[in-house]
Design an enzyme around this catalytic site. Structure first.
Site, PDB file in Angstrom:
ATOM      1  CG  HIS A   1      -3.303  -0.983  -3.067  1.00  0.00           C
ATOM      2  ND1 HIS A   1      -3.978   0.215  -3.110  1.00  0.00           N
ATOM      3  CD2 HIS A   1      -3.082  -1.233  -1.759  1.00  0.00           C
ATOM      4  CE1 HIS A   1      -4.129   0.676  -1.889  1.00  0.00           C
ATOM      5  NE2 HIS A   1      -3.608  -0.191  -1.037  1.00  0.00           N
TER       6      HIS A   1
ATOM      7  CB  SER B   1      -0.904   0.094   1.225  1.00  0.00           C
ATOM      8  OG  SER B   1      -1.368  -1.140   1.637  1.00  0.00           O
TER       9      SER B   1
ATOM     10  CE  LYS C   1      -7.621   0.137  -0.670  1.00  0.00           C
ATOM     11  NZ  LYS C   1      -6.930  -0.768   0.211  1.00  0.00           N
TER      12      LYS C   1
HETATM   13  C1  LIG Z   1      -7.324  -1.132   1.622  1.00  0.00           C
HETATM   14  C2  LIG Z   1      -6.757  -2.448   1.945  1.00  0.00           C
HETATM   15  C3  LIG Z   1      -7.487  -3.361   2.698  1.00  0.00           C
HETATM   16  C4  LIG Z   1      -8.809  -3.007   3.321  1.00  0.00           C
HETATM   17  O1  LIG Z   1      -9.836  -3.011   2.379  1.00  0.00           O
HETATM   18  P1  LIG Z   1     -11.172  -2.209   2.714  1.00  0.00           P
HETATM   19  O2  LIG Z   1     -12.159  -2.733   1.752  1.00  0.00           O
HETATM   20  O3  LIG Z   1     -10.846  -0.757   2.516  1.00  0.00           O
HETATM   21  O4  LIG Z   1     -11.522  -2.507   4.132  1.00  0.00           O
HETATM   22  C5  LIG Z   1      -6.937  -4.608   2.919  1.00  0.00           C
HETATM   23  N1  LIG Z   1      -5.729  -4.934   2.429  1.00  0.00           N
HETATM   24  C6  LIG Z   1      -4.981  -4.068   1.719  1.00  0.00           C
HETATM   25  C7  LIG Z   1      -3.639  -4.487   1.203  1.00  0.00           C
HETATM   26  C8  LIG Z   1      -5.469  -2.792   1.466  1.00  0.00           C
HETATM   27  O5  LIG Z   1      -4.742  -1.922   0.781  1.00  0.00           O
END
Ligand SMILES: *Cc1c(COP(=O)(O)O)cnc(C)c1O
Length: 384
Positions: A208, A180, A239
């Site tokens: 991501h 991230s 995302k």
């Molecule tokens: C954003 C993210 C999450 C969490 O996902 P949400 O749907 O926002 O709760 C989990 N793992 C990674 C690697 C992320 O970047």
């Protein structure tokens, strides 16, 4: 009167160390990459809406029809009356997209990691995780009560040594596919070799990567053509997919086990059916690829601009670009200068990243224009 001074003292300490966070209140909606803050318009370079699907007209239409047909909340948890044909259809669509036999959905990605890791690992299990894995993975590991070994970021030599020395029957390697904060990728082919050699399970989190990487946008496992070697392929619908929700694709016996044992799956209301309908459409759009091609063009334009100011992102696979500043205070100041120019780029600091590794974290979307990206690059040139 309740005494809140301990909490207030801690907030003061954070403020003194430039570590205090305050969410900025932005206008909602409009363009995926433009928002109003305190009366002024900003271009966002921090959203995870990589494909601009949060504001896609066709996707909105389909969601509105789905709401008219299936209503708002689901009214119950999955094991009571909260599993509809839409939930099952989405799980099947995700399984096909990720090249696995079946899939399970949770209300968020955070809950997916928490709910899966804490359920499939017990105190006899060894969990082996990358140092920079997402917080939801770390929390899932802690909640499981399993033995935990952390290897330095992307360090497969260290991972091999941990596996070699382990005596546990059940070993599970867990890694983000795209990290991230650095936007770099896990060495999946090497990890898979080790997984096979030491008979470990492998969980990856494609939060991501989904919608961004791979010929059909399914993520890093698709890019390396190794979907079958991933035991559990986790991700989010929040995302690249532009909605809300989490998922994991896996063997059907694991899915059934989770349905029976995973408390964050069992004891929460299922997401609304209209969100499932919308997610199916969004995945169709990702596979079709129009938005992803636009994102690729934007990334190429940004990388070319950055090269001209001396920063080379050659070979970078993701849409997350870290510009390392180092000092916490300097990073905040740099973000502040960009902010004054109408560019919304967050400074990321400890504890999210290691101390002294403060950075500007830029994310690109298919919804950016080349002009907006050019403007960002010239502003960065000044700041750096
Ligand atoms: C954003 C993210 C999450 C969490 O996902 P949400 O749907 O926002 O709760 C989990 N793992 C990674 C690697 C992320 O970047």
């Amino acid at each position: 009167m309740t005494d809140y001074s301990e909490y207030e003292d801690e907030l003061l300490r954070l403020e003194k160390e430039s570590l205090k966070r305050d969410p900025r209140e932005l206008s909602s909606g409009g363009s995926p990459v433009k928002r109003i803050h305190k009366g002024k318009e900003f271009v966002l370079f921090c959203s995870n809406d990589y494909l601009g699907l949060t504001q896609d007209a066709e996707l909105k239409e389909i969601t509105i029809s789905a709401i008219k047909e299936s209503g708002l909340g689901s009214g119950a948890s999955r094991l009571i009356s909260g599993t509809t044909d839409s939930h099952i259809a989405l799980e099947k669509r995700i399984a096909a997209f990720k090249g696995k036999e079946s899939a399970i959905i949770y209300p968020t990605g955070y809950m997916t990691n928490l709910g899966i890791i804490s359920t499939i690992a017990d105190k006899e299990t060894l969990l082996i995780t990358d140092k920079l894995n997402h917080a939801s993975i770390i929390d899932g590991c802690r909640a499981s009560g399993a033995k935990l070994r952390v290897y330095p970021h992307r360090n497969t030599d260290k991972l091999a040594r941990i596996l070699e020395r382990s005596t546990e029957q059940r070993k599970i390697i867990i890694t983000d596919s795209i990290f991230s904060m650095d936007g770099d990728c896990a060495p999946l082919p090497e990890i898979i070799e080790l997984k096979k050699q030491y008979h470990a399970m492998l969980i990856i989190d494609e939060a991501h990567a989904t919608g961004v990487i791979g010929k059909k946008g399914a993520g890093l496992a698709e890019y390396y053509d190794c979907e079958k070697d991933i035991d559990i392929n986790i991700g989010t619908l929040s995302k690249g997919v532009g909605l809300l929700g989490g998922y994991a694709a896996m063997h059907s016996s694991l899915r059934e086990y989770l349905i029976n044992k995973s408390r964050p799956f069992i004891y929460t209301t299922s997401q609304p059916a209209f969100l499932c309908r919308a997610a199916i459409k969004a995945i169709d759009m990702i596979e079709e690829g129009t938005q992803r091609r636009r994102l690729e063009s934007n990334r190429a334009h940004f990388e070319e601009g950055m090269r001209s100011i001396g920063i080379d992102f050659a070979g970078h696979l993701s849409s997350i670009y870290p510009v390392i500043i180092g000092d916490e205070q300097k990073a905040v100041e740099a973000a502040e200068i960009l902010y004054k120019k109408g560019l919304f780029v967050p400074a990321v600091r400890t504890p999210t990243v290691a101390k002294g590794q403060a950075r500007l974290r830029i994310t690109l979307s298919a919804a950016h224009t080349h002009e907006q990206i050019t403007q960002l690059v010239s502003a960065l040139k000044e700041v750096l």
